[in-house]
Design a protein around this motif. Structure first.
Motif, mmCIF file in Angstrom:
data_model
loop_
_atom_site.group_PDB
_atom_site.id
_atom_site.type_symbol
_atom_site.label_atom_id
_atom_site.label_comp_id
_atom_site.label_asym_id
_atom_site.label_seq_id
_atom_site.Cartn_x
_atom_site.Cartn_y
_atom_site.Cartn_z
ATOM 1 N N MET A 98 0.842 -1.193 0.000
ATOM 2 C CA MET A 98 0.000 0.000 0.000
ATOM 3 C C MET A 98 0.878 1.244 0.000
ATOM 4 S SD MET A 98 -3.042 0.944 2.657
ATOM 5 C CE MET A 98 -4.047 2.418 2.435
ATOM 6 N N GLY A 99 0.730 2.059 -1.045
ATOM 7 C CA GLY A 99 1.530 3.267 -1.121
ATOM 8 C C GLY A 99 3.012 2.947 -1.210
ATOM 9 N N ASN A 100 3.824 3.751 -0.548
ATOM 10 C CA ASN A 100 5.268 3.579 -0.567
ATOM 11 C C ASN A 100 5.633 2.319 0.214
ATOM 12 O OD1 ASN A 100 8.053 3.768 -0.211
ATOM 13 N ND2 ASN A 100 8.016 5.993 -0.091
ATOM 14 N N GLY A 101 6.146 1.322 -0.467
ATOM 15 C CA GLY A 101 6.518 0.071 0.160
ATOM 16 C C GLY A 101 6.183 -1.096 -0.752
ATOM 17 N N PRO A 102 6.168 -2.294 -0.188
ATOM 18 C CA PRO A 102 6.409 -2.648 1.214
ATOM 19 C C PRO A 102 7.892 -2.786 1.533
ATOM 20 C CG PRO A 102 5.837 -4.602 -0.052
ATOM 21 C CD PRO A 102 5.763 -3.448 -1.013
ATOM 22 N N GLY A 103 8.214 -2.568 2.807
ATOM 23 C CA GLY A 103 9.567 -2.780 3.285
ATOM 24 C C GLY A 103 9.699 -4.142 3.944
ATOM 25 N N GLY A 104 10.915 -4.610 4.058
ATOM 26 C CA GLY A 104 11.181 -5.863 4.758
ATOM 27 C C GLY A 104 11.028 -7.114 3.921
ATOM 28 N N LEU A 105 10.901 -6.997 2.603
ATOM 29 C CA LEU A 105 10.749 -8.186 1.764
ATOM 30 C C LEU A 105 12.005 -9.044 1.765
ATOM 31 C CD1 LEU A 105 8.886 -6.722 -1.345
ATOM 32 C CD2 LEU A 105 7.903 -8.016 0.557
ATOM 33 N N THR A 106 13.158 -8.418 1.807
ATOM 34 C CA THR A 106 14.416 -9.174 1.791
ATOM 35 C C THR A 106 14.495 -10.131 2.963
ATOM 36 O OG1 THR A 106 15.603 -7.422 0.632
ATOM 37 C CG2 THR A 106 16.918 -8.946 1.947
ATOM 38 N N GLU A 107 14.100 -9.670 4.131
ATOM 39 C CA GLU A 107 14.193 -10.510 5.330
ATOM 40 C C GLU A 107 13.241 -11.702 5.233
ATOM 41 O OE1 GLU A 107 16.265 -6.926 5.945
ATOM 42 O OE2 GLU A 107 14.183 -7.183 5.285
ATOM 43 N N TYR A 108 12.060 -11.495 4.648
ATOM 44 C CA TYR A 108 11.160 -12.631 4.426
ATOM 45 C C TYR A 108 11.789 -13.644 3.469
ATOM 46 C CZ TYR A 108 6.907 -10.769 6.668
ATOM 47 O OH TYR A 108 5.973 -10.324 7.570
ATOM 48 N N GLN A 109 12.328 -13.161 2.359
ATOM 49 C CA GLN A 109 12.876 -14.078 1.373
ATOM 50 C C GLN A 109 14.050 -14.871 1.945
ATOM 51 O OE1 GLN A 109 11.270 -14.499 -1.372
ATOM 52 N NE2 GLN A 109 12.628 -16.022 -2.283
ATOM 53 N N ASP A 110 14.836 -14.239 2.784
ATOM 54 C CA ASP A 110 15.928 -14.966 3.432
ATOM 55 C C ASP A 110 15.388 -16.134 4.257
ATOM 56 O OD1 ASP A 110 17.754 -13.221 2.333
ATOM 57 O OD2 ASP A 110 18.015 -12.026 4.147
ATOM 58 N N LEU A 111 14.255 -15.914 4.932
ATOM 59 C CA LEU A 111 13.648 -16.985 5.731
ATOM 60 C C LEU A 111 13.120 -18.098 4.840
ATOM 61 C CD1 LEU A 111 11.739 -14.775 8.315
ATOM 62 C CD2 LEU A 111 13.814 -16.091 8.729
ATOM 63 N N PHE A 112 12.487 -17.740 3.724
ATOM 64 C CA PHE A 112 11.952 -18.749 2.814
ATOM 65 C C PHE A 112 13.075 -19.626 2.261
ATOM 66 C CE2 PHE A 112 8.547 -15.405 1.511
ATOM 67 C CZ PHE A 112 7.892 -15.594 2.709
ATOM 68 N N GLU A 113 14.239 -19.023 2.065
ATOM 69 C CA GLU A 113 15.355 -19.766 1.484
ATOM 70 C C GLU A 113 16.201 -20.463 2.550
ATOM 71 O OE1 GLU A 113 17.459 -17.150 -1.141
ATOM 72 O OE2 GLU A 113 15.666 -16.698 -2.325
ATOM 73 N N THR A 114 15.901 -20.183 3.822
ATOM 74 C CA THR A 114 16.629 -20.819 4.913
ATOM 75 C C THR A 114 15.887 -22.032 5.457
ATOM 76 O OG1 THR A 114 17.663 -18.735 5.576
ATOM 77 C CG2 THR A 114 17.555 -20.472 7.242
#
Length: 957
Positions: free
Chosen positions: A486-502
Motif C-alpha cells: 500500500m503506497g510507498n513500500g512494502p519494506g522488509g521483503l528481503t528478510e522474508y525471502q531470506d527466511l523462505f530460502e533458509t
C-alpha cells in the motif's frame, strides 16, 4: 405473512445446469451476446413488474450499457468500497429494500446451423450479485455466485429471429453475504454472455488426469468423459479411448518449464482442443512438492481490476498482467478471492505460473459482529457453499497451473467449510487444499497465515511456534498474504525471502496485492473509497498494489523482482571472486546468458560475457573475474554482473534482465576539504567563498549567484500509508505519534552566529511546541575559492523514544533548476528497507520524473547512497557532494504540501525546487496491514555528524 423474495434465500438459485469443465475452443458453434444492451435502473428490488421480459416490450426509451460491464461505471449509480464492513445491515440472509436493480434486455437472432439439432446452452460467466432470467417471455431461473459460471438449456425456446433475453440483476442478495472480498462493490453482467450449440454427441463434462512420475520420467494420461470419445495427442502418438489410460515418457509441466501437449477430445458430435500438462502435486514429508521437488512460491494476490472497466477484463489485459509477473520473477498467483476469468488460467498454463484457485467466498464482515450468524457455520447455507466449490472445481480442474484449491478467504470457521473440503477431496484428490482462517488446519493440507512477522515466520520455520501445535506442525507453511503493498513500500521483503530460502518448511508467500484499485476519475485522477459519497468506506485501502492503476510497475514491484530473483550472486569485487547460485526449483541455467561490466564513477569502461556452467537447481559455482581493466585508486569503481534471457520467450525478449548484482572494486575516495577562505561581513550579509549568508538567521541565501532557501535541519516527511499503520497496532501508527509530538511543526531558534578566520558557525535549537524534546544543531561552514562546505552536528535533548521520520537538511532552489543528475543508487526511489533494487550508477532525469505517483500522495522519490547530485537550469547549475553518502530527494512542493494532498491533482507545482539531503531515513515496513519497520531500519534520535560540499556549475553541455 409474505415469503422472502428469492434473492434473500440462502440457496444457489434455480434452473442452472450442473457445472462442467471449461474449454477455450471447439468446432461447435457459439454466439456471443456481448455488446450494447438496453438498461433500466430502479432504486428498489421489490417490483413485481416483469412485463419487460415479454416479447414485444418497447424498451426504446431505456438507456444503453455495455455488456460485459458494471452499470455503476457507465453513469448509473456509483461504486462503493469497503474492506471488511458490509455496506448494509448485517441481517442474513436479508438485504435492504433499497436495493439497486438493473433490468437488461438484448435482442438477437440465431444462425440456422445453431438451432438445427442438438441443444443450445445460455452461459453467463459472471454477474454481480444475482440474476433472474427470461428468454422470449419464459422464465429460465435464478442464480447467485458472482464470479462463477451458470448455464441454462434454452434450445426449445429459441426462434430464428427476434429473440429477447431479459435479465434482472440485483445489487444485493443473500449471496452478497458470501462476497465481502475487500474490493469495490460494482453490480452488473461483468463477464461474457454466450450461446453455445451442443450438437448430438457433443462433449459434456470431462476430467483430464495427467500425473507425472519424476522417478521414471513418465506420465499417465486418462480422461474421464461424460460422453464417450477419444483423446488424440499427435506429438505423443496417442489415440486413446476416454476412460482408458496410457503410460508414456513425457516432459513435465512446471511453472518454470510450462510444457503443454496439444491434444483433442473427440466425441461423435464435437472436437474440443486441449492443452495437457503432466505434473503431480503432493504434501509429503511436511513439504508441498510438485513432481517430487519442494517448490517456493514467489507470488502475488491478484484481484481482477481495470481502472475504467472494473472487473471486466479482456484477454489482452489478462496477458499483460501475466507477462508483467513473469518479467518481474513472479512465479505464482493466488486468485484472491474468487476464481478468475477462465481464460486467465489458460494463460497461466501457457506462460507458467503456479495458481492457488480460490473459491468465491468471504464473510469477513461477520467479524464486526463477533461472527454471529456466519454463513459458513449455518447449515442453511451449506448447499450454496457446496455449489460455489463445485462450480470452481468443475470449471478449472483441467488446468495444470492450479496446484491448490482454496476454500475461500476470511470466513472464520464452520461446518460449511468442512463440507466443502470433504467434497473437493472426494472429487479431486490430486490437489491439496488451502484455507488461511482456521489455525487448527482441520480442513487443509497446508498451514497458511497472513502477515506473520519475520520473527514469527522464523519460529514457524524452526517448528518453534507454540500457538496451536499438533497436526499443523506437520504441514508446509505459506504466507498467503504478506508484504502489504500500500503506497510507498512494502519494506522488509528481503528478510522474508531470506527466511523462505533458509527454512524448508517456509515455502514462500503471496504479496498483497497485484494492482491498485484506483478508478479513473476526470477530476481526481484515480478515485478511491469515499470519493463517491459512500456512507461507509475504507479510503485508499483499496490502493494497495504493486502496479499503479494504469498498470505501470511501482517501485515496490521493481524491489520485489530483485528480492525474488532466481539467481543469486555473491563475491568480492576487490579479490575478483564471484559466487553464483541457481535458485530455480526445476531448471538449470542454460536459458540464461551472463555478462559483466566494470564501471568507474557510474560509467562502464569495459564489459564482456561471463561463462557460467549449466548449474542444477540449488547448486553453486565460484568463478574468477578478470583483473580490473582500470586501476585508479582516485576514482570509485565496481563490478556489475547480470543474468539475462538467452533466447526470446513468450513473455520477454532475448536480453531481458532476470538477475543482477554489484561488487565494489575501488572504494570512494575521501572528499577534498573546502577551506581556506575568510568570511567577510558587510552589514547583515556574510560572504564566504561563492556563498552569501544572512547573519541574522544564519541561513545560506545565495550560492554562485543562485538564490537559495536554506539549507536547514529537517526531520519531517509526508507520512506514508505504512507510517499511518493499522487500527489494531497503535504502536506502529508513527504518523499519528509524530504529529502528536509535533515533528510536523518544528520551530527553529537561532542562538548563535559566530565568524572566525575560516568558518561561519551557526547554532540552533529545533523543537516542537509544548515539548522539552529538542535537537541541538551546529552548522559549520567553510569554503575555498569555488566551493562551500557544511558540516552538521546534531545532538538530541531529552528522552526521545520515537524514531525520526528523517534527519537531514531541506533547501530550495529557483524552479528553473529542474534537471537532476546524480551518482548513486537509482534509477528509482529507495528507502532503508526497500533498497535492494537500486543499483549504483550515474543517472539523469527531470525533477518532475523523480516523483512516484502514489494514488494518495505521500513521501516518495528518495534516491539512496548518493555521492553527488547536480541541479541545472540549462545555463547554470549547483553540485552537491555528500560526506558520507546521502539520500537525495527533489520535487516541486514541500513535505507539508505533499502531506495535505489527497489526490495527485492536489499537488500544484510551485516556483521552487525543494531538495531534501538526508543523512538518515526511517524505514517503510508494511504496517498498513502487516509488520512495522524492523528495528535495524528505525531512525533513532541520536547524536549524528554529517556534511555536504556545495559548488556552482557552469553548464556547457
Amino acid at each position: 405473512m409474505s415469503t422472502a423474495p428469492w434473492y434473500e434465500e440462502p440457496s444457489p438459485g434455480t434452473g442452472s445446469l450442473e457445472p462442467r469443465a471449461w474449454f477455450a475452443a471447439s468446432d461447435a458453434r457459439r454466439l456471443s451476446l456481448d455488446g450494447t444492451w438496453r438498461f433500466r435502473l430502479s432504486p428498489r428490488a421489490d417490483s413485481e413488474d416483469t412485463s419487460f421480459a415479454a416479447s414485444g416490450y418497447d424498451a426504446s426509451g431505456w438507456a444503453e450499457v455495455a455488456v460485459p460491464g458494471h452499470w455503476v461505471l457507465q453513469g448509473h449509480g456509483s461504486p462503493a468500497y469497503t474492506n471488511v464492513r458490509y455496506p448494509f445491515p448485517v441481517d442474513p440472509p436479508r438485504v435492504p429494500t433499497e436495493n439497486p436493480t438493473g433490468d437488461h434486455l438484448r435482442t438477437f437472432d440465431v444462425p440456422d446451423a445453431m438451432s438445427a439439432d442438438g441443444e443450445v446452452l445460455l452461459r453467463f460467466d459472471g454477474v454481480e450479485s444475482c440474476a433472474r432470467l427470461w428468454l422470449n417471455g419464459t422464465e429460465l431461473g435464478t442464480f447467485m455466485g458472482s464470479r462463477l459460471p451458470h448455464e441454462f438449456e434454452v434450445g426449445a425456446l429459441l426462434r430464428p429471429r427476434g429473440n429477447v433475453l431479459a435479465v434482472r440483476v440485483h445489487q444485493w442478495s443473500a449471496g452478497s453475504y458470501l462476497e465481502d472480498q475487500d474490493q469495490w462493490w460494482m453490480p452488473g453482467i461483468f463477464r461474457e454472455v454466450t450461446l453455445l450449440h451442443r450438437p448430438p454427441g457433443s462433449v459434456g463434462d470431462f476430467f483430464v488426469h495427467s500425473p507425472y512420475d519424476h522417478r521414471t520420467g513418465r506420465g499417465t494420461l486418462r480422461v474421464e468423459s461424460a460422453v464417450p470419445g477419444r483423446v488424440l495427442v499427435p506429438e505423443l502418438g496417442l489415440d486413446l479411448a476416454t476412460g482408458g489410460s496410457a503410460l508414456i515418457p513425457v516432459e513435465p509441466w512446471t511453472a518454470e518449464t510450462p510444457r503443454l501437449y496439444a491434444a483433442e477430445l473427440v466425441t461423435p458430435g464435437e472436437r474440443v482442443a486441449l492443452r495437457i500438462g503432466f505434473r503431480t502435486v503432493v504434501v509429503e514429508d511436511g513439504l508441498l512438492k510438485v513432481n517430487g521437488r519442494r517448490i517456493l512460491f514467489r507470488g502475488v494476490n491478484r484481484h481482477e481490476f481495470h481502472p475504467e472497466t472494473g472487473r471486466t477484463l479482456d484477454l489482452a489485459t489478462m496477458r499483460e498482467d501475466l507477462v508483467l509477473m513473469k518479467r518481474h520473477n513472479i512465479n505464482a498467483v493466488r486468485t484472491s478471492h474468487y476464481p478468475p476469468h477462465p481464460a486467465f488460467l489458460e494463460l497461466c498454463d501457457e506462460l507458467g505460473l503456479w495458481v492457488i484457485d480460490e473459491c468465491d467466498l468471504e464473510t469477513h464482515g461477520f467479524e464486526e459482529v463477533g461472527w454471529r450468524g456466519n454463513p459458513v457455520d449455518d447449515p442453511r447455507w451449506t448447499p450454496a457453499l457446496l455449489d460455489r466449490a463445485a462450480r470452481m472445481v468443475e470449471r478449472d480442474k483441467n488446468h495444470p497451473s492450479v496446484v491448490l484449491w482454496s476454500l475461500g478467504n476470511e470466513c472464520g470457521t464452520g461446518q460449511g467449510l468442512s463440507a466443502m473440503a470433504d467434497w473437493i477431496r472426494d472429487r479431486d484428490p490430486g490437489r491439496p487444499i488451502h484455507y488461511e482462517g482456521d489455525r487448527s488446519c482441520r480442513d487443509t493440507d497446508v498451514y497458511s497465515r497472513m502477515y506473520a512477522s519475520q520473527e514469527e515466520t522464523a519460529l514457524i520455520g524452526r517448528h518453534e511456534d507454540t500457538d496451536g501445535p499438533g497436526e499443523r506442525a506437520r504441514l508446509p507453511f505459506l504466507l498467503c498474504e504478506y508484504g502489504h503493498a500500500m503506497g510507498n513500500g512494502p519494506g522488509g521483503l528481503t528478510e522474508y525471502q531470506d527466511l523462505f530460502e533458509t527454512y524448508e518448511r517456509c515455502q514462500g508467500g503471496f504479496v498483497w496485492e497485484w494492482i491498485d484499485h484506483g478508478l479513473a476519475h476526470p477530476e481526481l485522477g484515480h478515485a478511491y473509497g469515499g470519493d463517491f459519497g459512500e456512507e461507509l468506506h475504507d479510503g485508499n485501502f483499496v490502493c494497495d498494489g504493486l502496479l499503479f492503476p494504469d498498470r505501470t510497475p511501482s517501485p515496490g514491484l521493481v524491489e520485489y523482482k530483485k528480492v525474488i530473483e532466481p539467481v543469486r550472486f555473491a563475491g568480492d569485487g576487490t579479490a575478483g571472486t564471484l559466487h553464483i547460485t541457481n535458485c530455480h526449483d526445476f531448471r538449470g541455467l542454460s536459458h540464461l546468458a551472463f555478462d559483466w561490466s566494470y564501471e568507474v564513477e557510474g560509467k562502464a569502461v569495459a564489459s564482456g560475457p561471463l561463462a557460467v556452467p549449466d548449474l542444477a537447481p540449488g547448486r553453486s559455482v565460484e568463478l574468477r573475474l578478470d583483473p580490473p581493466p582500470v586501476a585508479d585508486a582516485s576514482r570509485e569503481a565496481y563490478w556489475t554482473v547480470r543474468a539475462v534471457l538467452a533466447h526470446d520467450t513468450p513473455w520477454a525478449p532475448r536480453g531481458h534482465e532476470v538477475a543482477w548484482s554489484q561488487f565494489p572494486a575501488v572504494p570512494r575516495p575521501a572528499l577534498t576539504p573546502a577551506t581556506g577562505t575568510v568570511p567577510v561581513r558587510q552589514g547583515h550579509r556574510v560572504t564566504l567563498g561563492p556563498a552569501a549568508f544572512d547573519c541574522r538567521t544564519g541561513l545560506l541565501t545565495e550560492l554562485g549567484g543562485i538564490p537559495v532557501d536554506g539549507p536547514r535541519l529537517d526531520v519531517w516527511r509526508a507520512p506514508t500509508d505504512n507510517d499511518a499503520g493499522a487500527s489494531w497496532a497503535p504502536e506502529e501508527q508513527y504518523a499519528r505519534r509524530w504529529r502528536e509530538l509535533g515533528l510536523d511543526r518544528m520551530q527553529h531558534r537561532r542562538y548563535g552566529v559566530e565568524l572566525t578566520n575560516s568558518h561561519l558557525v551557526v547554532r540552533s535549537r529545533v523543537a516542537p511546541a509544548a515539548s522539552d524534546l529538542a535537537l541541538r544543531v551546529t552548522y559549520t561552514w567553510s569554503a575555498d575559492g569555488e566551493r562551500v562546505r557544511l558540516t552538521m552536528s546534531v545532538t538530541p535533548e531529552g528522552p526521545w523514544t520515537l524514531p525520526l521520520p528523517r534527519l537531514g537538511v531541506r533547501m530550495g532552489l529557483p524552479g528553473a533548476y529542474g534537471q537532476a543528475e546524480w551518482f548513486g543508487a537509482g534509477p528509482g526511489e529507495a528507502y532503508p528497507d526497500t533498497r535492494r533494487a537500486a543499483r549504483l550508477g550515474r543517472w539523469n532525469m527531470p525533477v518532475d520524473a523523480m516523483r512516484t505517483p502514489y494514488v494518495r500522495p505521500q513521501e516518495n522519490g528518495a534516491r539512496a547512497e548518493v555521492r553527488w547530485a547536480e541541479l541545472r537550469d540549462g545555463q547554470r547549475g549547483l553540485r552537491i557532494e555528500g560526506d558520507p553518502e546521502f539520500w537525495f530527494t527533489a520535487r516541486r512542493w514541500t513535505s507539508e504540501e505533499l502531506a495535505a494532498a489527497r489526490h495527485l491533482p492536489d499537488l500544484v507545482p510551485g516556483d521552487r525546487v525543494w531538495l531534501n539531503l538526508d543523512h538518515g531515513m526511517h524505514g517503510i515496513g508494511s504496517a498498513s496491514c502487516g509488520p512495522g519497520v524492523l528495528t535495524e531500519y528505525r531512525l533513532r534520535a541520536e547524536k549524528a555528524e554529517f556534511g555536504f560540499v556545495f559548488g556552482p556549475l557552469a553548464v556547457t553541455r
